[in-house]
Design an enzyme around this catalytic site. Structure first.
Site, PDB file in Angstrom:
ATOM      1  N   GLY A  60       0.892  -5.682   0.663  1.00 15.92           N
ATOM      2  CA  GLY A  60      -0.077  -5.831  -0.406  1.00 15.92           C
ATOM      3  C   GLY A  60       0.529  -6.297  -1.712  1.00 15.92           C
ATOM      4  N   GLU A  73       0.557  -9.921  -1.422  1.00 15.31           N
ATOM      5  CA  GLU A  73      -0.822 -10.384  -1.503  1.00 15.31           C
ATOM      6  C   GLU A  73      -1.318 -10.428  -2.947  1.00 15.31           C
ATOM      7  OE1 GLU A  73      -3.040  -9.243   2.565  1.00 15.31           O
ATOM      8  OE2 GLU A  73      -2.075  -7.537   1.584  1.00 15.31           O
ATOM      9  N   GLU A 115       2.776  -6.035   7.713  1.00 14.95           N
ATOM     10  CA  GLU A 115       1.746  -5.070   8.120  1.00 14.95           C
ATOM     11  C   GLU A 115       1.696  -4.819   9.626  1.00 14.95           C
ATOM     12  OE1 GLU A 115       0.187  -6.516   4.100  1.00 14.95           O
ATOM     13  OE2 GLU A 115       1.362  -7.318   5.767  1.00 14.95           O
ATOM     14  N   ALA A 124       0.827  -1.203   0.000  1.00 16.99           N
ATOM     15  CA  ALA A 124       0.000   0.000   0.000  1.00 16.99           C
ATOM     16  C   ALA A 124       0.861   1.253   0.000  1.00 16.99           C
ATOM     17  CB  ALA A 124      -0.908   0.001   1.224  1.00 16.99           C
TER      18      ALA A 124
END
Length: 259
Positions: A112, A115, A135, A67
Site C-alpha cells: 500500500g 500504491e 501482497e 497496510a
C-alpha cells in the site's frame, strides 16, 4: 504544520502543500486511523489554493511499508470488511487530488505504500528507495489501486511479473523499469523543487491539464482528444488564459487570478 490526527501533517510553502506521513515507529504502516488522516488531509489540500502537492515521509528509512498487518491480524472477517471503505478512501484521496501530486520516496515503499506513490502523478526516488507490491506473499492482492495503476505505468506484462512475484525493486532498477520517474540524491528536496516549479503556472491550467491526462488514460485516441478539447474549452476563456497571454506579450511574470 497542520495536523490531521496523530500520524499525518500538512506543511505549506507558497502554493505547494506537503502531506507528511508521520508514523515512524511503524515505518508509516497504514492503520485505520492513519487511513482516515490521509483521506482528510488530501480533502483539505484539494479544497485549498495549492497548485502542487508533495507526498512525503518523516521517516528516513521508509516512505510507507503498506497496510498495518499487526492491526489487521486482530480483525475478524467482519471487521476487515468494515475497514475496507476507510482504507480505499486513503488511496482515492491521493488519486483524486485535483492538482499535480509528487511522491517523494526515500526508503521502503511497499504494498500500500507503493500504491500511495502510484496514485501520484510523478514519483521521485532517493538512492535508498525500494518499491514493490508483495501482497500475494501474504495471501491478498494489491488493493489500493496497484493492479490498475501499475499496468498503466509499465505495461501489462511487466506489471504482472512484479505483482505475481511480489519482488522488491531497488532504486536504479525501479527507474530503469519506469516504476519511479526521477532518481535524486534527496527525494524530498527534489520533489519540493519540482512542485515549486509546477506551482508557478496557472492554477486553472494545471487542474484542467491533470483532468485531461487522467480522464484520457485508457480511452482510444479519438475519445482522448475529445476529453482534451473539453478541458481546453474549460480554460480558453478563463481569467488565467487572458492574464497568461497578456503577461507573455508584456514580458512580465503573470499574476494568476485563478479563475
Amino acid at each position: 504544520m497542520e495536523r490531521f490526527g496523530e500520524f499525518v501533517g500538512v506543511r505549506r510553502e507558497g502554493f505547494v502543500a506537503e502531506v507528511v506521513l508521520d508514523r515512524p515507529k511503524a515505518m508509516n504502516a497504514v492503520s485505520t486511523g492513519m487511513a482516515v488522516a490521509i483521506a482528510a488531509a488530501c480533502e483539505a489540500v484539494g479544497r485549498s489554493d495549492a497548485r502542487a502537492v508533495v507526498l512525503s515521509s518523516k521517516h528516513e528509512r521508509a516512505f510507507c511499508v503498506g497496510a498495518d498487518l499487526k492491526e489487521r491480524n486482530s480483525f475478524s472477517d467482519e471487521e476487515l470488511l468494515r475497514q475496507r471503505p476507510t482504507a480505499r478512501a486513503a488511496y482515492t484521496g491521493v488519486l483524486d487530488l485535483p492538482v499535480p501530486a509528487i511522491a517523494a520516496v526515500g526508503g521502503f515503499a511497499l504494498g500500500g505504500g507503493y500504491e500511495l506513490a502510484l496514485a501520484c502523478d510523478v514519483i521521485v526516488a532517493g538512492p535508498g528507495a525500494v518499491v514493490g507490491l508483495p501482497e500475494v506473499s501474504v495471501g491478498v492482492i494489491p488493493g489500493g489501486g496497484g493492479t490498475q495503476l501499475l499496468p498503466r505505468r509499465v505495461g501489462a506484462a511487466r506489471a504482472a511479473e512484479l505483482v505475481f512475484t511480489g519482488r522488491r525493486v531497488e532504486a536504479a532498477e525501479a527507474h530503469r523499469l519506469g516504476l519511479v520517474d526521477v532518481l535524486a540524491e534527496d527525494a524530498r528536496e527534489d520533489a519540493l523543487d519540482l512542485a515549486q516549479r509546477i506551482a508557478r503556472n496557472s492554477p486553472v491550467g494545471l487542474r484542467a491539464a491533470k483532468r485531461a491526462l487522467r480522464l484520457g488514460q485508457g480511452t482510444d485516441l479519438r475519445v482522448g482528444l475529445e476529453v482534451e478539447d473539453a478541458a481546453w474549452r474549460a480554460v480558453a476563456f478563463s481569467g488565467d488564459r487572458k492574464e497568461g497571454v497578456a503577461a507573455f506579450n508584456e514580458k512580465r511574470d503573470p499574476e494568476w487570478p485563478g479563475r
